[in-house]
Design a protein around this motif. Structure first.
Motif, short mmCIF file in Angstrom:
data_model
loop_
_atom_site.label_atom_id
_atom_site.label_comp_id
_atom_site.label_asym_id
_atom_site.label_seq_id
_atom_site.Cartn_x
_atom_site.Cartn_y
_atom_site.Cartn_z
N PHE A 106 0.90 -1.07 -0.03
CA PHE A 106 -0.04 0.22 0.12
C PHE A 106 0.84 1.48 0.05
CE2 PHE A 106 -3.04 2.52 2.38
CZ PHE A 106 -3.88 2.85 1.65
N LYS A 107 0.80 2.12 -0.95
CA LYS A 107 1.82 3.14 -1.10
C LYS A 107 1.34 4.45 -1.62
CE LYS A 107 3.82 0.03 -3.61
NZ LYS A 107 4.77 -0.52 -4.60
N GLN A 108 1.85 5.51 -1.58
CA GLN A 108 1.89 6.75 -1.93
C GLN A 108 3.04 7.56 -2.02
OE1 GLN A 108 -0.44 10.86 -0.55
NE2 GLN A 108 -1.75 8.92 -0.23
N ARG A 109 3.24 8.56 -3.17
CA ARG A 109 4.18 9.57 -3.23
C ARG A 109 4.06 10.74 -2.44
NH1 ARG A 109 8.48 8.21 -6.12
NH2 ARG A 109 8.02 6.51 -7.96
N LEU A 110 4.99 11.02 -1.63
CA LEU A 110 4.96 12.32 -0.69
C LEU A 110 5.07 13.59 -1.69
CD1 LEU A 110 6.65 10.91 2.35
CD2 LEU A 110 4.11 10.99 1.74
N ARG A 111 4.10 14.20 -2.01
CA ARG A 111 4.27 15.26 -2.92
C ARG A 111 4.99 16.10 -2.53
NH1 ARG A 111 0.94 11.27 -4.54
NH2 ARG A 111 -0.80 11.74 -5.95
N GLY A 112 6.04 16.74 -3.72
CA GLY A 112 6.70 18.02 -3.55
C GLY A 112 7.92 17.91 -2.58
N VAL A 113 8.27 16.69 -1.94
CA VAL A 113 9.13 16.46 -0.93
C VAL A 113 10.74 16.19 -1.94
CG1 VAL A 113 10.35 14.75 0.65
CG2 VAL A 113 7.98 15.40 0.80
N ARG A 114 11.78 16.85 -1.42
CA ARG A 114 12.94 16.78 -2.18
C ARG A 114 13.74 15.79 -1.69
NH1 ARG A 114 14.15 21.87 -4.60
NH2 ARG A 114 16.30 21.33 -4.60
N ALA A 115 14.78 15.27 -2.49
CA ALA A 115 15.78 14.05 -2.00
C ALA A 115 16.53 14.88 -1.10
CB ALA A 115 16.37 13.90 -3.24
N GLY A 116 16.77 14.09 0.06
CA GLY A 116 17.58 14.88 1.11
C GLY A 116 16.83 15.20 2.27
N ALA A 117 15.54 15.35 2.02
CA ALA A 117 14.68 15.71 3.00
C ALA A 117 14.49 14.62 4.25
CB ALA A 117 13.32 16.35 2.61
N LYS A 118 14.30 15.22 5.59
CA LYS A 118 14.21 14.23 6.61
C LYS A 118 12.73 14.15 6.96
CE LYS A 118 15.52 13.15 11.38
NZ LYS A 118 16.41 13.86 12.66
N VAL A 119 12.25 13.26 6.48
CA VAL A 119 10.72 12.97 6.79
C VAL A 119 10.45 11.94 8.05
CG1 VAL A 119 8.80 12.16 5.54
CG2 VAL A 119 10.67 13.06 4.03
N THR A 120 9.37 12.56 8.63
CA THR A 120 8.70 11.85 9.75
C THR A 120 7.40 11.38 9.18
OG1 THR A 120 10.33 12.75 11.49
CG2 THR A 120 8.29 11.84 12.08
N ILE A 121 6.94 10.10 9.34
CA ILE A 121 5.61 9.69 9.29
C ILE A 121 5.05 9.28 10.69
CG2 ILE A 121 4.23 7.91 8.14
CD1 ILE A 121 5.92 9.82 6.18
N THR A 122 3.75 9.78 10.65
CA THR A 122 3.26 9.47 11.94
C THR A 122 1.78 8.84 11.56
OG1 THR A 122 4.07 11.59 13.00
CG2 THR A 122 1.93 10.31 14.40
N PHE A 123 1.39 7.63 12.32
CA PHE A 123 0.05 6.76 11.99
C PHE A 123 0.06 6.17 13.20
CE2 PHE A 123 3.85 4.58 11.03
CZ PHE A 123 3.67 3.14 11.17
N ASP A 124 -1.32 5.68 13.15
CA ASP A 124 -1.89 4.58 14.27
C ASP A 124 -1.91 3.06 13.96
OD1 ASP A 124 -2.20 7.15 15.51
OD2 ASP A 124 -4.14 7.18 14.96
N ASP A 125 -1.74 2.15 14.64
CA ASP A 125 -1.80 0.84 14.16
C ASP A 125 -2.63 0.14 15.07
OD1 ASP A 125 0.04 0.24 16.03
OD2 ASP A 125 1.62 -0.58 14.76
N SER A 126 -3.00 -1.12 14.80
CA SER A 126 -3.82 -2.06 15.80
C SER A 126 -3.67 -3.47 14.74
CB SER A 126 -5.29 -1.62 15.64
OG SER A 126 -6.09 -2.51 16.13
N PRO A 127 -3.82 -4.85 15.60
CA PRO A 127 -4.06 -5.73 15.07
C PRO A 127 -5.58 -5.94 14.33
CG PRO A 127 -4.37 -6.05 17.28
CD PRO A 127 -3.90 -4.61 17.12
N GLY A 128 -5.62 -7.05 13.32
CA GLY A 128 -6.71 -7.09 12.72
C GLY A 128 -7.91 -7.21 13.44
#
Length: 447
Positions: A106-128
């Motif tokens: 499951f994927k998506q390109r992060l629009r407008g982000v440049r090579a070399g940027a430090k990116v932090t992804i935040t999300f929530d998770d749970s078992p099925g």
């Protein structure tokens, strides 16, 4: 020793000449990028399109791709649960990652982000929570991975759910604010979530971990002003989450004046002066008099960029393509793509001095995006083209330095040396008239 004398002249419009009076440094730029900025994750809360009923809903998730990045990708790669049944404490919809294979990632390109940027992804998770999830399948949590292009694969396991009942919809065990940080290894890095639940526990793809509320921030890389105009980064093109050829993107934008919109990246666009370089000959005065002369000072320049000819960028000044019009509208400037100007200056060179001219051309570097307007219901239809152009600056004057100074040791020696003349092979050391008298006497004796 006398110190060199320097006169500085700015060549350009009155407006830009006035700008030089502000004491601007040799390299002009906008402010450096802020410490951290949000990234717009398309449909990061998974609300679009609307989920029918209580789920699981297998319609394609707006803005995301499964497996292939071409459009929505593999059909049925993930399923969604609405916030009313996901068990999320904020009633957020959730995506269930189904199978542990690249074609189900499951994927998506992060629009407008440049090579070399430090990116932090935040999300929530749970078992099925699926009815088909056996209690043993979620009792120890469920494995999955998250990766941003350029960063490591991060292996994750959800919280365990010891209370799951067989053949019953679960309530989930949600962990809020999971994070993953990576350095982007490419422009618009691909963010990918993949289930790692083995076939023996995933109920043929109907029991997998859940994710919700995907958000992102970045610390952009610093502006690199050391890149010469002859080594600009290559242009890149995307359609939705798919990487496409630059030629294809140019074809989309070049068809009509309003086909694309150009948006400059102000933090990475700046005006600057090239290093000073000698313009014309060095004029050395070996005489005993002050010399006055008029000399031409030419300014010639060209633009640099790698877009196909169809784009007309950089241009020649003879025609204006649709993309050139889009660029002009986006930057609100009318670039001079080429320059060929000659100015005359008067030199006054004192005895025993040398005169020369140095010039610094004012240039502009602009980075930015040509983008189409996507179908509101399908972000995969949006074209994006990132490019860099370097051209004579419309907001800076060219400068020339009229310099005079003392002779170098070698120049002094040359000024003091004899005048170079052709050698005289006969009578070089005989006084004038001596040789003629001798030849005449001999002729008389013969008679």
């Amino acid at each position: 020793m006398k110190t060199p004398h320097l006169r500085v002249w700015a060549v350009g419009t009155a407006a830009t000449t006035a700008g030089l009076g502000l004491g601007l440094p040799a390299s002009l730029a906008y402010a450096d990028p802020p410490a951290s900025t949000p990234i717009a994750v398309i449909n990061g809360d998974f609300t679009q399109p609307a989920i029918v009923g209580d789920g699981p809903d297998s319609t394609a998730v707006k803005g995301w791709s499964v497996g292939s990045t071409d459009g929505a990708g593999t059909v049925g790669g993930v399923v969604r649960y609405p916030g009313t049944v996901s068990g999320h404490p904020d009633h957020k919809p959730a995506v269930m990652l189904r199978l542990p294979a690249p074609e189900n990632a499951f994927k998506q390109r992060l629009r407008g982000v440049r090579a070399g940027a430090k990116v932090t992804i935040t999300f929530d998770d749970s078992p099925g929570i699926a009815t088909k999830c056996a209690p043993a399948a979620v009792a120890q949590g469920q494995a999955y991975t998250v990766q941003g292009a350029g960063g490591p694969v991060s292996e994750r396991t959800t919280a365990p759910d010891p209370d799951k009942k067989a053949n019953t919809l679960g309530k989930g065990v949600w962990r809020i604010g999971q994070t993953y940080t990576f350095t982007a290894g490419e422009t618009e890095p691909l963010l990918t979530f993949t289930s790692q639940v083995p076939a023996s526990a995933n109920a043929t793809g109907w029991c997998g971990p859940l994710i919700a509320k995907v958000q992102a921030t970045q610390i952009p890389p610093p502006v690199d002003k050391t890149i010469p105009k002859t080594a600009l980064p290559a242009s890149e093109a995307f359609r939705g989450n798919d990487r496409r050829s630059v030629a294809d993107a140019v074809s989309q934008c070049a068809g009509a004046p309003g086909a694309c919109t150009f948006t400059p990246e102000t933090a990475y666009s700046y005006s600057y002066f090239e290093p000073a370089q000698l313009n014309g000959d060095v004029y050395i005065n070996c005489t005993r008099n002050t010399l006055t002369r008029t000399r031409p000072v030419p300014f010639t320049g060209r633009s640099y960029g790698d877009l196909p000819a169809l784009a007309g960028l950089p241009g020649t000044g003879s025609t204006s393509t649709n993309m050139a019009k889009q660029f002009t509208a986006g930057t609100r400037t009318g670039p001079r793509w080429t320059t060929d100007i000659t100015h005359s200056v008067t030199e006054i060179v004192k005895p025993g001095e040398v005169a020369w001219i140095e010039t610094q051309a004012g240039r502009r570097r602009t980075e930015g995006w040509f983008t189409t307007s996507p179908d509101p219901d399908d972000p995969h239809t949006q074209w994006r083209l990132h490019t860099v152009l370097d051209y004579p600056a419309p907001d800076l004057t060219d400068r020339f330095y009229q310099r005079t100074g003392p002779l170098t040791s070698a120049e002094k020696q040359r000024c003091q040396s004899d005048r170079p003349t052709a050698s005289t092979p006969v009578g070089a050391d005989t006084p004038a008239g001596g040789g003629s008298t001798l030849r005449l006497s001999r002729t008389t004796r013969n008679h």
